[in-house]
Design an enzyme around this catalytic site. Structure first.
Site, mmCIF file in Angstrom:
data_model
loop_
_atom_site.group_PDB
_atom_site.id
_atom_site.type_symbol
_atom_site.label_atom_id
_atom_site.label_comp_id
_atom_site.label_asym_id
_atom_site.label_seq_id
_atom_site.Cartn_x
_atom_site.Cartn_y
_atom_site.Cartn_z
ATOM 1 N N ARG A 272 0.908 11.714 -9.374
ATOM 2 C CA ARG A 272 1.360 10.338 -9.137
ATOM 3 C C ARG A 272 2.692 10.060 -9.816
ATOM 4 O O ARG A 272 3.460 9.211 -9.375
ATOM 5 C CB ARG A 272 0.340 9.328 -9.687
ATOM 6 C CG ARG A 272 -0.966 9.276 -8.943
ATOM 7 C CD ARG A 272 -1.733 8.020 -9.355
ATOM 8 N NE ARG A 272 -3.151 8.103 -9.053
ATOM 9 C CZ ARG A 272 -3.678 7.847 -7.856
ATOM 10 N NH1 ARG A 272 -2.900 7.508 -6.857
ATOM 11 N NH2 ARG A 272 -4.981 7.939 -7.662
ATOM 12 N N ASP B 266 -2.628 5.661 7.183
ATOM 13 C CA ASP B 266 -2.963 6.860 7.959
ATOM 14 C C ASP B 266 -3.764 6.398 9.176
ATOM 15 O O ASP B 266 -3.182 6.003 10.178
ATOM 16 C CB ASP B 266 -3.720 7.821 7.033
ATOM 17 C CG ASP B 266 -4.145 9.106 7.719
ATOM 18 O OD1 ASP B 266 -3.775 9.330 8.884
ATOM 19 O OD2 ASP B 266 -4.874 9.906 7.088
ATOM 20 N N GLU C 257 0.850 -1.199 0.000
ATOM 21 C CA GLU C 257 0.000 0.000 0.000
ATOM 22 C C GLU C 257 0.882 1.244 0.000
ATOM 23 O O GLU C 257 2.028 1.203 0.472
ATOM 24 C CB GLU C 257 -0.915 -0.077 1.240
ATOM 25 C CG GLU C 257 -1.746 1.139 1.546
ATOM 26 C CD GLU C 257 -2.788 1.502 0.513
ATOM 27 O OE1 GLU C 257 -2.435 1.569 -0.685
ATOM 28 O OE2 GLU C 257 -3.941 1.776 0.901
ATOM 29 N N ASP C 258 0.366 2.333 -0.519
ATOM 30 C CA ASP C 258 1.153 3.567 -0.574
ATOM 31 C C ASP C 258 1.372 4.173 0.809
ATOM 32 O O ASP C 258 2.493 4.501 1.180
ATOM 33 C CB ASP C 258 0.516 4.598 -1.539
ATOM 34 C CG ASP C 258 -0.961 4.881 -1.260
ATOM 35 O OD1 ASP C 258 -1.528 4.311 -0.289
ATOM 36 O OD2 ASP C 258 -1.557 5.665 -2.015
ATOM 37 N N PHE D 157 0.064 16.066 4.341
ATOM 38 C CA PHE D 157 -0.451 15.446 3.131
ATOM 39 C C PHE D 157 0.657 15.392 2.080
ATOM 40 O O PHE D 157 1.286 16.394 1.782
ATOM 41 C CB PHE D 157 -1.660 16.217 2.585
ATOM 42 C CG PHE D 157 -2.338 15.483 1.468
ATOM 43 C CD1 PHE D 157 -3.238 14.463 1.744
ATOM 44 C CD2 PHE D 157 -2.062 15.791 0.148
ATOM 45 C CE1 PHE D 157 -3.854 13.759 0.714
ATOM 46 C CE2 PHE D 157 -2.678 15.095 -0.891
ATOM 47 C CZ PHE D 157 -3.572 14.078 -0.599
HETATM 48 P P1 5GP Z 1 -6.384 5.215 6.029
HETATM 49 O O1 5GP Z 1 -7.510 4.289 5.722
HETATM 50 O O2 5GP Z 1 -5.163 4.514 6.600
HETATM 51 O O3 5GP Z 1 -6.792 6.372 6.874
HETATM 52 O O4 5GP Z 1 -5.988 5.920 4.686
HETATM 53 C C1 5GP Z 1 -5.166 5.352 3.777
HETATM 54 C C2 5GP Z 1 -5.436 5.874 2.385
HETATM 55 O O5 5GP Z 1 -5.667 7.281 2.384
HETATM 56 C C3 5GP Z 1 -4.230 5.660 1.506
HETATM 57 O O6 5GP Z 1 -4.383 4.484 0.775
HETATM 58 C C4 5GP Z 1 -4.229 6.876 0.612
HETATM 59 O O7 5GP Z 1 -4.976 6.592 -0.544
HETATM 60 C C5 5GP Z 1 -4.950 7.939 1.386
HETATM 61 N N1 5GP Z 1 -4.004 8.890 2.028
HETATM 62 C C6 5GP Z 1 -3.745 9.011 3.350
HETATM 63 N N2 5GP Z 1 -2.832 9.960 3.578
HETATM 64 C C7 5GP Z 1 -2.487 10.454 2.373
HETATM 65 C C8 5GP Z 1 -1.547 11.465 1.948
HETATM 66 O O8 5GP Z 1 -0.831 12.115 2.714
HETATM 67 N N3 5GP Z 1 -1.461 11.663 0.605
HETATM 68 C C9 5GP Z 1 -2.223 10.987 -0.303
HETATM 69 N N4 5GP Z 1 -2.060 11.278 -1.592
HETATM 70 N N5 5GP Z 1 -3.104 10.026 0.061
HETATM 71 C C10 5GP Z 1 -3.235 9.770 1.386
HETATM 72 MG MG MG Z 2 -4.908 4.386 -1.196
#
Ligand code: 5GP
Ligand code: MG
Length: 174
Positions: free
Chosen positions: A164, A101, A97-98, A151
Site C-alpha cells: 500500500r 472492478d 474508492e481505490d 491486478f
Molecule cells: P468490485 O466490487 O468493483 O469488483 O471490486 C472492488 C474492490 O476490489 C476494490 O475496492 C479493491 O479493494 C479490490 N480490487 C479490485 N481490483 C483490484 C486490483 O487490481 N488490485 C487490488 N489491490 N485490489 C483490487
Molecule cells: Mg477496496
C-alpha cells in the site's frame, strides 16, 4: 520492497499530475458548496489524502470500510464493517474508492448512502478496470486512470496487506 514480478504502470509523477487534474475538476464542479468525502478504507486512504489537500471548497471527510477481496480473487462477498459517523441528509456526497472492478462494492455503497437522503452521491475512483463490468452497471463520475484487466498494487492498493505504501502503481504478475 519492489519485487521482480512487479511492473510500474503509473509513476509517482504521473499520479500526482492526474490527481491535480481531478482536484481542478472537483473545484470547478463543487465551487462554493460543502461536500462530504467518504473514504473507503483502506485502499482509498492515500488517494483521498492527496486529493482533498487540493480542494478549495468546504470539505468533510468520513470513513467507511468494506472488503470484497481476499488475495487477488474476488470472494463475491461484501463485508461491511464501518459506517459513516455523521448525518448526510441534504448533503452533497462524493465516495472515494481505490478501484472499481465488477462494480459490486460501489453499487452496494452508493445504494447504502443514497438511502440516507443526501442531496447527491457521486463516485470518484483512482482506477477503473471496466473489463468485467456490464454496460448497465454504474460507472464512476470521476476517474484518474482507466486500466486493463490486471491486478495492481501501490498508492493504497494492496496484495494481502502489502504494497500500500508504494508511491507508484504497479501490476503484480502471479
Ligand atoms: P468490485 O466490487 O468493483 O469488483 O471490486 C472492488 C474492490 O476490489 C476494490 O475496492 C479493491 O479493494 C479490490 N480490487 C479490485 N481490483 C483490484 C486490483 O487490481 N488490485 C487490488 N489491490 N485490489 C483490487
Ligand atoms: Mg477496496
Amino acid at each position: 520492497m519492489t519485487e521482480t514480478n512487479m511492473k510500474e504502470m503509473f509513476s509517482r509523477q504521473t499520479i500526482a499530475r492526474r490527481v491535480e487534474e481531478l482536484a481542478e475538476q472537483l473545484n470547478a464542479d463543487y465551487a462554493g458548496r460543502e461536500v462530504v468525502f467518504v473514504c473507503i478504507l483502506k485502499g482509498a486512504a492515500i488517494f483521498i489524502a492527496d486529493l482533498v489537500r487540493q480542494l478549495k471548497f468546504d470539505v468533510r471527510i468520513e470513513f467507511m470500510k468494506v472488503a470484497s477481496y481476499e488475495g487477488t480473487a474476488s470472494t463475491g462477498k461484501i463485508d461491511f464493517s464501518l459506517d459513516i459517523g455523521s448525518d448526510i441528509s441534504g448533503k452533497d456526497v462524493v465516495i472515494v474508492e481505490d478501484i472499481i472492478d465488477t462494480g459490486n462494492t460501489l453499487s452496494f455503497l452508493s445504494n447504502h448512502l443514497a438511502a440516507k437522503n443526501p442531496a447527491s452521491v457521486k463516485i470518484c475512483v483512482l482506477l477503473d478496470n471496466p473489463t468485467r463490468r456490464g454496460e448497465e452497471c454504474l460507472s464512476p463520475d470521476y476517474t484518474a486512470f482507466v486500466i486493463p484487466n490486471q491486478f495492481v498494487v501501490g498508492y493504497g492498493l494492496d496484495y494481502n496487506g502489502k504494497y500500500r505504501h508504494l508511491p507508484f502503481i504497479a501490476t503484480l504478475m502471479r
